[in-house]
Design a protein around this motif. Structure first.
Motif, PDB file in Angstrom:
ATOM      1  N   ARG A 189       0.836  -1.210   0.000  1.00 53.49           N
ATOM      2  CA  ARG A 189       0.000   0.000   0.000  1.00 53.49           C
ATOM      3  C   ARG A 189       0.870   1.260   0.000  1.00 53.49           C
ATOM      4  NH1 ARG A 189      -2.896  -3.234   3.880  1.00 53.49           N
ATOM      5  NH2 ARG A 189      -4.863  -4.000   3.021  1.00 53.49           N
TER       6      ARG A 189
ATOM      7  N   GLN B 226       2.241   1.754  -3.516  1.00 54.45           N
ATOM      8  CA  GLN B 226       1.193   2.229  -4.421  1.00 54.45           C
ATOM      9  C   GLN B 226       0.878   3.697  -4.175  1.00 54.45           C
ATOM     10  OE1 GLN B 226      -1.643  -0.807  -3.341  1.00 54.45           O
ATOM     11  NE2 GLN B 226      -1.255  -2.012  -5.180  1.00 54.45           N
TER      12      GLN B 226
ATOM     13  N   THR C  89       4.010   0.992  -9.249  1.00 53.81           N
ATOM     14  CA  THR C  89       3.141  -0.096  -9.674  1.00 53.81           C
ATOM     15  C   THR C  89       3.673  -1.430  -9.151  1.00 53.81           C
ATOM     16  OG1 THR C  89       2.532   1.088 -11.708  1.00 53.81           O
ATOM     17  CG2 THR C  89       2.166  -1.296 -11.669  1.00 53.81           C
TER      18      THR C  89
ATOM     19  N   ASP D 109      -1.260  -4.481  -8.456  1.00 53.00           N
ATOM     20  CA  ASP D 109      -1.847  -3.703  -9.554  1.00 53.00           C
ATOM     21  C   ASP D 109      -1.922  -4.520 -10.839  1.00 53.00           C
ATOM     22  OD1 ASP D 109      -1.997  -1.057  -8.171  1.00 53.00           O
ATOM     23  OD2 ASP D 109       0.172  -1.302  -8.094  1.00 53.00           O
TER      24      ASP D 109
END
Length: 244
Positions: free
Chosen positions: A158, A161, A166, A209
C-alpha cells in the motif's frame, strides 16, 4: 551468534542488526520482556523454544538465549523510496513474499543486482535467514544491494502504491503472460514474487496492480522461484534499456 540475555539486550540497545532471537520457553523475567519489546520494535523475530533447540544451536553456555547477528544492515524502505525520487531515479524494487531457501534468496539477489534492482524487500517473519550461504550464493550482491526488512508486506504494498509505484505480481494464477501484453515497466515498479511452496499469499496477491505469469509449454509447468524472478526482472530491464 550472541549468547545470554544481557548481551542480546545490549546488542539491541546498540542498534545491532539481529536476524533472529531464540529464548528458552518458560523464562519469565524483566530481561526477557525487554528483549521481546525491543525486538518487536525493530522487526526482529523472537521464538520461544525448548532447551534442546538451544543446545543444538551451540555447545556454549547460552544461558537460555541465542541470537544470530545479521551479516548485513537492513535499510528502511521509506528512506530508499524517498532517496530514489529525490535523486531523479525511477524506482525498480523487488518484493519477496516468504522466500525461505537461503540459496534461492542469494541467487535472486545476484540476479536482481545484475538487472538493476535498487532494493529487495523481505518480511521480518517467514523469510530466509541472511547468512554466509546467502552471501556466498549472491556472489557479493548482498553487500551492494540494499535489503529492507518490513513487518507487514501488506502495508508495504500500500505504501508503494501510494508513492506512485506499480506493484506487479508474478503468479501462475494470472491470465496474462509476461511479454504477451503491453505492460509498461519503464515507470516506477516493484516486482512481487511468492514462496517456493505456495506462491504469493492470496490476500497479498489481491493488492497487486498487475498480475502476470511466465509462459510455459512444457509438461512440468513449474519453475524455481529464482528462475521465475529472473524472467520477470529481465522484462523490466529490457524495456528500460530500450527506452534509454
Amino acid at each position: 551468534m550472541l549468547f545470554g540475555l544481557r548481551p542480546i539486550l545490549e546488542a539491541l540497545s546498540a542498534g545491532r542488526t539481529l536476524e533472529k532471537i531464540f529464548l528458552l520457553r518458560g523464562t519469565k523475567n524483566s530481561l526477557v520482556t525487554d528483549i521481546s519489546t525491543a525486538a518487536r520494535e525493530a522487526g526482529i523475530q523472537v521464538q520461544m523454544v525448548p532447551v534442546e533447540k538451544l543446545d543444538n544451536l551451540t555447545r556454549k553456555n547460552h544461558q537460555g538465549a541465542v541470537a544470530f547477528v545479521s551479516p548485513i544492515d537492513y535499510v528502511p524502505l521509506d528512506n530508499i523510496v524517498s532517496g530514489l525520487f529525490e535523486e531523479g531515479k525511477v524506482p525498480f524494487l523487488l518484493l519477496l513474499d516468504r522466500i525461505t531457501d537461503v540459496r534461492n534468496f542469494g541467487a535472486i539477489a545476484r540476479t536482481a543486482e545484475c538487472l538493476g534492482v535498487q532494493a529487495i524487500v523481505v518480511p521480518s517473519r517467514g523469510a530466509a535467514q541472511i547468512n554466509g550461504d546467502a552471501l556466498k550464493t549472491s556472489a557479493g550482491a548482498l553487500n551492494i544491494l540494499p535489503v529492507c526488512r518490513e513487518v507487514s508486506l501488506h502495508e508495504t504494498v500500500r505504501f508503494l502504491q501510494q508513492s506512485g509505484i506499480t506493484v506487479v505480481a508474478c503468479t501462475e494464477k494470472a491470465e496474462e503472460a509476461v511479454g504477451s501484453t503491453e505492460i509498461d515497466f519503464t515507470g516506477p515498479v516493484a516486482v512481487l514474487m511468492g514462496s517456493e511452496e505456495d506462491g504469493i499469499s492470496p490476500d497479498l496477491l489481491n493488492l497487486a496492480d498487475v498480475k502476470l505469469k511466465v509462459p510455459m509449454t512444457g509438461q512440468i509447468q513449474s519453475l524455481n522461484v529464482g528462475v521465475a524472478a529472473g524472467i520477470m526482472l529481465f522484462e523490466v530491464a529490457r524495456q528500460r534499456v530500450q527506452q534509454a
